[in-house]
Motif scaffolding. Structure first.
Motif, PDB file in Angstrom:
ATOM      1  N   LEU A  12       0.846  -1.190   0.000  1.00  0.00           N
ATOM      2  CA  LEU A  12       0.000   0.000   0.000  1.00  0.00           C
ATOM      3  C   LEU A  12       0.879   1.236   0.000  1.00  0.00           C
ATOM      4  O   LEU A  12       1.830   1.333   0.778  1.00  0.00           O
ATOM      5  N   THR A  13       0.574   2.181  -0.842  1.00  0.00           N
ATOM      6  CA  THR A  13       1.255   3.471  -0.783  1.00  0.00           C
ATOM      7  C   THR A  13       0.671   4.291   0.372  1.00  0.00           C
ATOM      8  O   THR A  13      -0.410   3.958   0.889  1.00  0.00           O
ATOM      9  N   PRO A  14       1.336   5.347   0.808  1.00  0.00           N
ATOM     10  CA  PRO A  14       0.717   6.231   1.803  1.00  0.00           C
ATOM     11  C   PRO A  14      -0.652   6.729   1.349  1.00  0.00           C
ATOM     12  O   PRO A  14      -1.580   6.846   2.157  1.00  0.00           O
ATOM     13  N   LEU A  15      -0.784   7.002   0.048  1.00  0.00           N
ATOM     14  CA  LEU A  15      -2.078   7.433  -0.493  1.00  0.00           C
ATOM     15  C   LEU A  15      -3.095   6.293  -0.418  1.00  0.00           C
ATOM     16  O   LEU A  15      -4.270   6.512  -0.117  1.00  0.00           O
ATOM     17  N   GLY A  16      -2.636   5.071  -0.686  1.00  0.00           N
ATOM     18  CA  GLY A  16      -3.523   3.919  -0.607  1.00  0.00           C
ATOM     19  C   GLY A  16      -4.000   3.667   0.811  1.00  0.00           C
ATOM     20  O   GLY A  16      -5.161   3.314   1.035  1.00  0.00           O
ATOM     21  N   LEU A  17      -3.101   3.844   1.772  1.00  0.00           N
ATOM     22  CA  LEU A  17      -3.471   3.690   3.178  1.00  0.00           C
ATOM     23  C   LEU A  17      -4.585   4.675   3.528  1.00  0.00           C
ATOM     24  O   LEU A  17      -5.568   4.333   4.182  1.00  0.00           O
ATOM     25  N   TYR A  18      -4.414   5.916   3.052  1.00  0.00           N
ATOM     26  CA  TYR A  18      -5.435   6.948   3.275  1.00  0.00           C
ATOM     27  C   TYR A  18      -6.750   6.558   2.607  1.00  0.00           C
ATOM     28  O   TYR A  18      -7.834   6.701   3.194  1.00  0.00           O
ATOM     29  N   GLY A  19      -6.667   6.049   1.384  1.00  0.00           N
ATOM     30  CA  GLY A  19      -7.879   5.725   0.634  1.00  0.00           C
ATOM     31  C   GLY A  19      -8.677   4.594   1.249  1.00  0.00           C
ATOM     32  O   GLY A  19      -9.907   4.681   1.371  1.00  0.00           O
ATOM     33  N   ILE A  20      -7.996   3.536   1.644  1.00  0.00           N
ATOM     34  CA  ILE A  20      -8.711   2.399   2.235  1.00  0.00           C
ATOM     35  C   ILE A  20      -9.281   2.793   3.592  1.00  0.00           C
ATOM     36  O   ILE A  20     -10.411   2.412   3.944  1.00  0.00           O
ATOM     37  N   ARG A  21      -8.520   3.563   4.368  1.00  0.00           N
ATOM     38  CA  ARG A  21      -9.049   4.020   5.654  1.00  0.00           C
ATOM     39  C   ARG A  21     -10.310   4.871   5.438  1.00  0.00           C
ATOM     40  O   ARG A  21     -11.284   4.754   6.198  1.00  0.00           O
ATOM     41  N   SER A  22     -10.323   5.709   4.421  1.00  0.00           N
ATOM     42  CA  SER A  22     -11.504   6.535   4.137  1.00  0.00           C
ATOM     43  C   SER A  22     -12.714   5.658   3.843  1.00  0.00           C
ATOM     44  O   SER A  22     -13.829   5.939   4.313  1.00  0.00           O
ATOM     45  N   ARG A  23     -12.507   4.590   3.082  1.00  0.00           N
ATOM     46  CA  ARG A  23     -13.613   3.666   2.789  1.00  0.00           C
ATOM     47  C   ARG A  23     -14.100   3.000   4.076  1.00  0.00           C
ATOM     48  O   ARG A  23     -15.311   2.805   4.269  1.00  0.00           O
ATOM     49  N   MET A  24     -13.161   2.636   4.946  1.00  0.00           N
ATOM     50  CA  MET A  24     -13.545   1.989   6.203  1.00  0.00           C
ATOM     51  C   MET A  24     -14.346   2.943   7.089  1.00  0.00           C
ATOM     52  O   MET A  24     -15.337   2.550   7.704  1.00  0.00           O
ATOM     53  N   LEU A  25     -13.908   4.186   7.153  1.00  0.00           N
ATOM     54  CA  LEU A  25     -14.644   5.165   7.952  1.00  0.00           C
ATOM     55  C   LEU A  25     -16.043   5.377   7.394  1.00  0.00           C
ATOM     56  O   LEU A  25     -17.015   5.485   8.153  1.00  0.00           O
ATOM     57  N   ASP A  26     -16.164   5.434   6.071  1.00  0.00           N
ATOM     58  CA  ASP A  26     -17.485   5.585   5.448  1.00  0.00           C
ATOM     59  C   ASP A  26     -18.388   4.398   5.769  1.00  0.00           C
ATOM     60  O   ASP A  26     -19.621   4.540   5.838  1.00  0.00           O
ATOM     61  N   ALA A  27     -17.764   3.224   5.957  1.00  0.00           N
ATOM     62  CA  ALA A  27     -18.536   2.020   6.276  1.00  0.00           C
ATOM     63  C   ALA A  27     -18.847   1.916   7.768  1.00  0.00           C
ATOM     64  O   ALA A  27     -19.482   0.956   8.205  1.00  0.00           O
ATOM     65  N   GLY A  28     -18.397   2.909   8.553  1.00  0.00           N
ATOM     66  CA  GLY A  28     -18.702   2.919   9.978  1.00  0.00           C
ATOM     67  C   GLY A  28     -17.717   2.160  10.840  1.00  0.00           C
ATOM     68  O   GLY A  28     -17.983   1.916  12.019  1.00  0.00           O
ATOM     69  N   LEU A  29     -16.560   1.756  10.272  1.00  0.00           N
ATOM     70  CA  LEU A  29     -15.561   1.034  11.052  1.00  0.00           C
ATOM     71  C   LEU A  29     -14.709   2.005  11.869  1.00  0.00           C
ATOM     72  O   LEU A  29     -14.526   3.161  11.486  1.00  0.00           O
ATOM     73  N   ALA A  30     -14.180   1.508  12.978  1.00  0.00           N
ATOM     74  CA  ALA A  30     -13.261   2.299  13.794  1.00  0.00           C
ATOM     75  C   ALA A  30     -11.860   2.084  13.249  1.00  0.00           C
ATOM     76  O   ALA A  30     -11.254   1.037  13.455  1.00  0.00           O
ATOM     77  N   ALA A  31     -11.359   3.058  12.503  1.00  0.00           N
ATOM     78  CA  ALA A  31     -10.043   2.957  11.870  1.00  0.00           C
ATOM     79  C   ALA A  31      -9.217   4.181  12.261  1.00  0.00           C
ATOM     80  O   ALA A  31      -9.108   5.146  11.509  1.00  0.00           O
TER      81      ALA A  31
END
Length: 501
Positions: free
Chosen positions: A292-311
């Motif tokens: 994962l790139t730093p940008l990818g880490l940010y992107g996947i975390r954003s998806r997790m937050l949108d899904a209501g996960l605690a990230a």
């Protein structure tokens, strides 16, 4: 948040400005921007917003690509991202100034103008840039989750619609699979300290999605699934890499030829061996490596937050109060907790921060000992300016021992000797905190034996300690102490403590 919802490990993210620069440099988004600037009143698109076939050669040339099949495919992909991210806006034929021009374009159905998001990339804030990139990521994610179709015409029914039943494709299942893969990659990245360092072998990801945790020896069917998953992931990461989500070393093409000549379960068995780290680095790398790139880490975390996960991310608690800080870092690995606390302290005056931490450390409810341990670790990062505040709690039953430790570690003078009851209370509290932290067994045993070894007749006194966790701690010491006579003493003391309560 539901009580049983898992809290993911915290990650370290780059600043919005750095991430925005990475987003603008992502090859696919950069191409989409160039096409959006290239497009004009003469640009014609099809019914789905795709570039008209006649436009593809000129568009490919604008991107510096050859006008062959591969170049036009890459151009079409970049155009799709430009449309999906709002870098261009599609207008129906009736909106065009010249209906005759649209009619002459043959298969063209509309015209194009610059979209609002094109200006956001050049004149907006880093957050604006990242918002556009996230839309691009969503678009590419959908592409990666879609099936690869060799002959699309064979799947088109008499009504002109794609026959999805003939395709044998479950869109929801495919999206869930890719979501799970990216989630596992996120977890593997976060477990390395949350900085996104270190590539992950593709076999490890495939195995994590297919092989059950309780399966010691994979069956031939499972091995075949691992092999299939690897090949699917190879396609998907090739699609995801240009948006800047991952750095990907594809599966060696020579390896694909070799495995096409052997039984698929043999290929799966080799992949499973790679996942179990039974192959050397060179062999594993042939099966694909992804990071994962730093940008990818940010992107996947954003998806997790949108899904209501605690990230969580390091820095999330910088503006919170001390109670929230100590409650939050309970779930953090040591390195991440230290970084979070350091950021929190940097935004505050030392005396006020120390006073807030000490106040938040008080309590007798479950979890309070671990919170006090984190408060002690947080106070270890502050300087001598905190000494007057720390001395204020020397007589506090819950904090007096902690305060003396802090003063002694800094070589302070005139530290009053603690009463014996405070010594034993601090010992029970410290062990209770480490039990809650669920750290390494050997380290916990060393702590227990170190504390009991420093105090003669420890168990004769410990059962009398007025601490909510006394009996539980003594029972744990009876299980964990490596000296059998001491373990027996601990169990007896635990019985006395329960009888006393």
């Amino acid at each position: 948040m539901a009580p049983d919802q898992p809290i993911l490990p915290p990650v370290r993210l780059r600043s919005d400005a750095e991430l925005a620069r990475d987003a603008l440099a992502a090859p696919l988004l950069a191409r989409a921007v160039r096409l959006a600037r290239w497009a004009g009143p003469e640009t014609r698109v099809g019914a789905g917003g795709e570039l008209a076939d006649a436009q593809l050669p000129a568009a490919a040339e604008a991107l510096g690509l050859t006008a062959d099949e591969d170049g036009e495919a890459e151009t079409a992909e970049a155009w799709r991202v430009a449309v999906d991210t709002g870098l261009v806006e599609i207008h129906d034929p009736e909106d065009a100034e010249s209906g005759k021009e649209a009619e002459e374009a043959g298969d063209a159905e509309g015209t194009v103008t610059a979209g609002e998001n094109l200006a956001a990339l050049t004149g907006g804030s880093p957050k604006d840039v990242l918002a556009v990139w996230l839309e691009g990521f969503e678009s590419v994610f959908d592409d990666a989750a879609a099936p690869y179709i060799d002959d699309l015409d064979a799947l088109v029914g008499p009504d002109g619609e794609i026959d999805f039943e003939a395709l044998d494709w479950d869109p929801e299942a495919e999206a869930d699979f890719l979501e799970g893969v990216l989630g596992n990659l996120y977890l593997l990245t976060a477990s390395e300290g949350g900085s996104g360092e270190g590539p992950v072998p593709l076999p490890a990801l495939a195995a994590s999605m297919v092989i059950p945790d309780d399966m010691n020896e994979p069956t031939d069917d499972i091995l075949e699934q691992v092999s299939d998953a690897m090949m699917r992931l190879d396609e998907q990461f090739r699609i995801l890499e240009p948006i800047g989500l991952v750095e990907y070393q594809p599966v060696d093409e020579a390896l694909m030829v070799e495995e096409s000549e052997e039984d698929v379960t043999d290929a799966g068995r080799t992949a499973a061996a790679g996942a179990a780290e039974e192959l050397d680095d060179e062999d594993v790398s042939r099966y694909g490596m992804v990071r994962l790139t730093p940008l990818g880490l940010y992107g996947i975390r954003s998806r997790m937050l949108d899904a209501g996960l605690a990230a969580p991310a390091v820095g999330d608690l910088a503006e919170k109060d001390a109670d929230t800080l100590l409650a939050g870092v309970v779930h953090y690995p040591q390195e991440a907790a230290r970084a979070e606390v350091a950021g929190w302290l940097a935004a505050r005056e030392v005396p006020a921060a120390a006073r807030d931490l000490l106040a938040a450390a008080r309590g007798s409810e479950p979890g309070a000992p671990l919170r006090r341990l984190h408060a002690q670790q947080a106070l270890s990062l502050v300087g001598a300016e905190a000494e007057p505040v720390v001395r204020e709690v020397l007589d506090d039953a819950e904090l007096g021992g902690l305060a003396r430790v802090w003063l002694a570690e800094r070589g302070a003078a005139d530290i009053p000797a603690p009463p014996e009851s405070m010594i034993f209370w601090l010992a029970i509290d410290t062990i209770a905190a480490h039990l809650d932290a669920e750290g390494e067994l050997e380290e916990l045993q060393d702590l227990i034996e170190g504390l009991t070894g420093r105090h003669g007749g420890f168990f004769d006194q410990a059962w009398r300690v007025d601490h909510p966790s006394t009996a539980d701690v003594l029972e744990a010491m009876g299980r964990l102490h490596r000296d059998k006579p001491s373990a027996k003493e601990a169990r007896k003391a635990a019985f006395k403590a329960r009888s006393r309560r």
